[in-house]
Design a protein around this motif. Structure first.
Motif, PDB file in Angstrom:
ATOM      1  N   ALA A  60       0.818  -1.222   0.000  1.00 31.64           N
ATOM      2  CA  ALA A  60       0.000   0.000   0.000  1.00 31.64           C
ATOM      3  C   ALA A  60       0.850   1.271   0.000  1.00 31.64           C
ATOM      4  N   ASP A  89       0.319   4.013  -2.792  1.00 33.48           N
ATOM      5  CA  ASP A  89      -0.962   4.706  -2.612  1.00 33.48           C
ATOM      6  C   ASP A  89      -0.881   5.694  -1.455  1.00 33.48           C
ATOM      7  N   GLU A  90      -0.218   5.287  -0.372  1.00 33.09           N
ATOM      8  CA  GLU A  90      -0.099   6.173   0.787  1.00 33.09           C
ATOM      9  C   GLU A  90       0.755   7.396   0.470  1.00 33.09           C
TER      10      GLU A  90
END
Length: 388
Positions: free
Chosen positions: A162, A165-166
């Motif tokens: 992730a 995206d973060e």
């Protein structure tokens, strides 16, 4: 097209008069005047003064408006995040280094990237909203099919699926990610030893050993982004390494990486200090290169290390047949011209083709410089497009 041609000339020359721009582009004086008026109205060029000391009336000089856009680059390694901001002319206007010792979770990585970037932006007297684009350089590569970082198990906190995206959520501008050695190649192609070359290999040897492959003027990244991870290359002269990703090493890394130099020195009877192996390796190679063969043990160390580098490069040359090989990174910089000449001579014995070897010219933070150059290239394409 005329607008972009004029802007590129101003980037290359710094300042030019209307007459000089007309001559370099082949445009008439009225067309050159209209072009400059258009670019000045768009905020892309500024009048900077007049010519002096020449016959006839003084001519108005023009330059690219440095403040028209800004871009940032980050160089990430296990010990620190180094960030810099450049104006559209390429001048570095802000810089910040954030130490990052120890292991860290993904959320800490996001915080460290934003803190480093904020520090560079503040140093430049800007805000994050002033940045047009950011390029982040890391070891390894983000697999385009999964978004996960591969080939860099030594970079803690960067392996969360992730993470990208973060980071995208935390940063308000477009963000690109690139392998650090690839960015060093970008710097050499734009500013250094590979200018004017469309087919070359850059071999990077510092804490780790890797390569960047430029084919037809473009970086070749491979299916998973792992093209150029030559540290994993099996080579003669060292035991076959299995489970290379888990070991974070391979045959060529063991044979000619930084950790091999102190071992080789001790085998020759050369005393080595108790320091990080990359520092020891660079120091030994610098002493050997500076001695020009006066110390027979150091001369033999340099010769054997050159032979080891050439062993791996022979395989790379057989597959790619490059026009040029750029030797870069701390170890090859320490060995300098004596090391380059030895590798060139050894490679001539091991490879069927004869690429020319040169030492990299971009010595100060080439990864960071490459990140800035990459970010600026896209920024200029977008900002200088006056047809929109």
């Amino acid at each position: 097209m005329n607008d972009r041609a004029a802007l590129d000339l101003l980037l290359a020359h710094g300042t030019l008069s209307r007459t000089r721009i007309g001559k370099l582009t082949g445009l008439s004086k009225p067309t050159a005047s209209q072009l400059l008026a258009r670019l000045e109205a768009a905020g892309l060029v500024v009048a900077t003064g007049t010519t002096e000391g020449r016959p006839g009336p003084n001519a108005q000089l023009y330059a690219v408006n440095a403040g028209a856009a800004h871009a940032a680059g980050l160089d990430v390694n296990p010990g620190r995040v180094l960030a810099a901001v450049a104006d559209i002319t390429g001048a570095t206007v802000g810089r910040f280094e954030l130490p990052t010792p120890g292991r860290r979770p993904a959320e800490a990585v996001v915080s460290q990237v934003t803190r480093a970037l904020e520090g560079a932006v503040k140093d430049a007297g800007l805000t994050r909203g002033d940045l047009h684009r950011v390029v982040i350089g890391t070891p390894g590569a983000f697999d385009p099919s999964t978004g996960r970082l591969r080939y860099a198990s030594h970079l803690p906190g960067w392996h969360s699926p992730a993470l990208l995206d973060e980071l995208a959520a935390a940063l308000p501008m477009p963000v690109e990610y690139e392998n650090d050695v690839n960015l060093a190649a970008v710097a050499e192609q734009r500013l250094g030893a590979a200018r004017g070359h469309d087919d070359f290999v850059l071999l990077w040897n510092q804490e780790g050993l890797g390569a960047a492959l430029v084919i037809g003027g473009r970086l070749h990244r491979g299916f998973t982004g792992g093209a150029g991870e030559v540290g994993f290359l099996p080579v003669p002269g060292t035991p076959l390494v299995r489970q290379v990703v888990r070991a974070n090493s391979g045959g060529f890394q063991e044979l000619a990486g930084a950790q091999s130099v102190p071992r080789l020195a001790r085998e020759l009877g050369i005393e080595t200090p108790e320091q990080p192996y990359a520092d020891v390796a660079a120091g030994l190679l610098a002493r050997a290169a500076a001695g020009h063969g006066e110390d027979p043990l150091l001369a033999e160390l340099l010769r054997l290390f050159a032979q080891r580098l050439a062993t791996g490069l022979a395989s790379v040359t057989a597959v790619l047949d490059p026009e040029l090989i750029v030797l870069a990174g701390g170890l090859t910089a320490a060995g300098g011209e004596p090391l380059r000449a030895l590798v060139q001579a050894e490679l001539a014995e091991l490879a069927a083709s004869r690429p020319r070897l040169v030492v990299g010219e971009v010595r100060e933070n080439p990864v960071l410089r490459g990140a800035l150059e990459s970010a600026l290239a896209t920024t200029r394409d977008e900002v200088f497009d006056t047809s929109r």
